[in-house]
Write an enzyme that holds these catalytic residues in place. Structure first.
Site, mmCIF file in Angstrom:
data_model
loop_
_atom_site.group_PDB
_atom_site.id
_atom_site.type_symbol
_atom_site.label_atom_id
_atom_site.label_comp_id
_atom_site.label_asym_id
_atom_site.label_seq_id
_atom_site.Cartn_x
_atom_site.Cartn_y
_atom_site.Cartn_z
ATOM 1 N N LEU A 121 19.200 -0.245 -54.903
ATOM 2 C CA LEU A 121 18.778 0.125 -53.551
ATOM 3 C C LEU A 121 19.901 -0.084 -52.542
ATOM 4 O O LEU A 121 20.289 0.836 -51.824
ATOM 5 C CB LEU A 121 17.540 -0.684 -53.138
ATOM 6 C CG LEU A 121 17.060 -0.519 -51.687
ATOM 7 C CD1 LEU A 121 16.627 0.923 -51.426
ATOM 8 C CD2 LEU A 121 15.920 -1.497 -51.385
ATOM 9 N N GLU A 123 23.311 -0.466 -50.459
ATOM 10 C CA GLU A 123 24.578 0.253 -50.430
ATOM 11 C C GLU A 123 25.550 -0.459 -49.485
ATOM 12 O O GLU A 123 25.144 -1.368 -48.746
ATOM 13 C CB GLU A 123 24.356 1.691 -49.960
ATOM 14 C CG GLU A 123 23.473 2.512 -50.886
ATOM 15 C CD GLU A 123 23.359 3.965 -50.474
ATOM 16 O OE1 GLU A 123 22.652 4.709 -51.177
ATOM 17 O OE2 GLU A 123 23.976 4.360 -49.454
ATOM 18 N N THR A 154 22.172 -6.804 -58.762
ATOM 19 C CA THR A 154 21.960 -7.864 -59.744
ATOM 20 C C THR A 154 21.856 -7.267 -61.146
ATOM 21 O O THR A 154 21.176 -6.263 -61.354
ATOM 22 C CB THR A 154 20.671 -8.640 -59.411
ATOM 23 O OG1 THR A 154 20.805 -9.232 -58.122
ATOM 24 C CG2 THR A 154 20.404 -9.735 -60.444
ATOM 25 N N GLN A 335 22.508 -35.049 -48.842
ATOM 26 C CA GLN A 335 22.597 -36.174 -47.908
ATOM 27 C C GLN A 335 22.213 -37.486 -48.594
ATOM 28 O O GLN A 335 22.839 -38.532 -48.359
ATOM 29 C CB GLN A 335 21.685 -35.923 -46.702
ATOM 30 C CG GLN A 335 21.985 -36.779 -45.493
ATOM 31 C CD GLN A 335 23.288 -36.367 -44.804
ATOM 32 O OE1 GLN A 335 23.870 -35.348 -45.140
ATOM 33 N NE2 GLN A 335 23.734 -37.174 -43.858
ATOM 34 N N GLU A 362 16.318 -9.825 -51.387
ATOM 35 C CA GLU A 362 14.928 -9.345 -51.295
ATOM 36 C C GLU A 362 14.399 -9.434 -49.858
ATOM 37 O O GLU A 362 13.210 -9.610 -49.619
ATOM 38 C CB GLU A 362 13.982 -10.115 -52.241
ATOM 39 C CG GLU A 362 14.480 -10.318 -53.649
ATOM 40 C CD GLU A 362 14.808 -9.021 -54.371
ATOM 41 O OE1 GLU A 362 14.589 -7.947 -53.807
ATOM 42 O OE2 GLU A 362 15.304 -9.096 -55.494
ATOM 43 N N THR A 364 16.378 -10.546 -45.949
ATOM 44 C CA THR A 364 16.843 -11.745 -45.265
ATOM 45 C C THR A 364 15.700 -12.354 -44.451
ATOM 46 O O THR A 364 14.704 -11.692 -44.144
ATOM 47 C CB THR A 364 18.002 -11.420 -44.309
ATOM 48 O OG1 THR A 364 17.509 -10.554 -43.270
ATOM 49 C CG2 THR A 364 19.148 -10.743 -45.039
#
Length: 384
Positions: A121, A123, A154, A335, A362, A364
């Site tokens: 998907l 580009e 992926t 931490q 998938e 942001t």
């Protein structure tokens, strides 16, 4: 899959994760991919077919079972989930919901058997913006000719088949009807896979460009045998993809917290374990509470999906919260480790790098905020 069979399977998977996958993580780091012997075992266990319909050689898991499977698998390094998640999530969903009978018979048994798929998907200049998509599919006789470049794909270096989104109309059409989907074998002339990209984390989960140069495919490659359904298939598949990332975030966060808890009980300062210090306990407690909250969100979204509800908002919310949660847990565990958390010899450092991508792919966090808000506003305007 019935409950008893599923529970037995997850118990077996938990053992496999702890006895085989976690010990193999250093080999994944060295090789930059999942070792062949581990991959063979994953295929033998049927892990590539967990969501495929039983008539096509799969286990037929529902959404809740599938995401439970993802959580269990994601306790180990992300590469193990990555190699099969595109198969069992996005590509299976697209073919099962939109494919023709012939496409289902051809591709689903292969996917269930362990062939590796990729989802094309994104580009160089477009991701969620379908209007900016440049990959074209031009009619040629009974088939099409594809040209374009897909980025950050992926599994591209390992893929046997790529589900490619391409525009079949030069102009943008309402409801993204200019986008169609094509089932493209990796060995089709004109398909080139770029060099794997170097990444911050998630070693072994490889991504690369997919370059399409005058790629000729027959009409049978068009998903559903119909133009204009590509973006709809992609978005519906993305619900599964987002739930998968949410489940993976929960599963990996559990591993990260377990590692932090172990370190806190073993590391001593001022003559006692640092786990006795209240500010360390606060970080552990916050992490536990957030994992629990994300787990509940994921389970609720999955249950809704299994009831046939539209879960675009719930999947987006679960993915957004769970991925952000996982980042906070990883940060706290670094931490807790103090200076040691910055060293590569400790797992905390690797965890911190691995989880950063969960907030990006998938959808942001920022895109998901827009998805959630736009649907809220649409429902409000409709008086829902």
């Amino acid at each position: 899959m019935d409950t008893d069979t599923y529970d037995a399977f997850i118990e077996q998977l938990d053992r496999f994760v702890r006895e085989r996958l976690i010990p193999a993580e250093d080999r994944v780091e060295e090789l930059g991919r999942v070792p062949d012997d581990i991959l063979a075992e994953m295929r033998e266990m049927g892990l590539f077919g967990v969501t495929m319909p039983e008539e096509y050689g799969g286990a037929g898991m529902n959404v809740s079972q599938y995401i439970g499977f993802v959580q269990a698998l994601a306790y180990a390094a992300p590469a193990f989930r990555s190699i099969l998640s595109i198969n069992v999530g996005m590509v299976n969903s697209a073919i099962s919901k939109f494919g023709t009978g012939e496409q289902k018979r051809e591709w689903l048994p292969k996917l269930a058997g362990g062939m590796v798929a990729a989802f094309g998907l994104t580009e160089p200049d477009s991701g969620s913006d379908s209007a900016a998509m440049k990959t074209r599919a031009v009619k040629s006789g009974n088939g099409y000719v594809l040209n374009g470049t897909k980025r950050y794909i992926t599994n591209a270096p390992f893929a046997d088949m790529i589900l490619v989104m391409a525009r079949t109309h030069a102009e943008a059409l309402p409801k993204n009807a200019h986008v169609s989907a094509f089932l493209v074998p990796r060995d089709t002339p004109g398909v080139t896979i770029g060099k794997p990209d170097g990444k911050m984390g998630q070693t072994g989960a490889q991504i690369a460009d997919v370059i399409l140069e005058d790629v000729h495919v027959g009409g049978e490659a068009l998903l559903g045998g119909e133009e204009g359904i590509g973006f709809r298939a992609a978005m519906m598949s993305l619900n599964n993809g987002r739930l998968s990332v949410a489940g993976a975030s929960v599963g990996y966060a559990k591993r990260i917290l377990d590692t932090g808890l172990k370190y806190a009980t073993e590391r001593k300062a001022f003559g006692e374990p640092i786990a006795n210090f209240q500010l360390i306990q606060a970080m552990l407690a916050d992490s536990k509470a957030e994992i629990y909250a994300a787990d509940c969100m994921v389970k609720d979204a999955c249950a809704r999906a299994d009831r046939g509800e539209n879960v675009i908002v719930e999947a987006a919310a679960a993915k957004m919260f769970a991925s952000e949660m996982c980042g906070r847990v990883a940060d706290r565990v670094v931490q807790i480790h103090g200076g040691a958390g910055y060293l590569k010899e400790y797992l905390a450092e690797r965890f911190y790098r691995d989880v950063r991508i969960y907030r990006i792919y998938e959808g942001t966090t920022q895109i998901l905020q827009l998805v959630i808000a736009k649907n809220m506003l649409r429902e409000f305007a409709a008086g829902v």
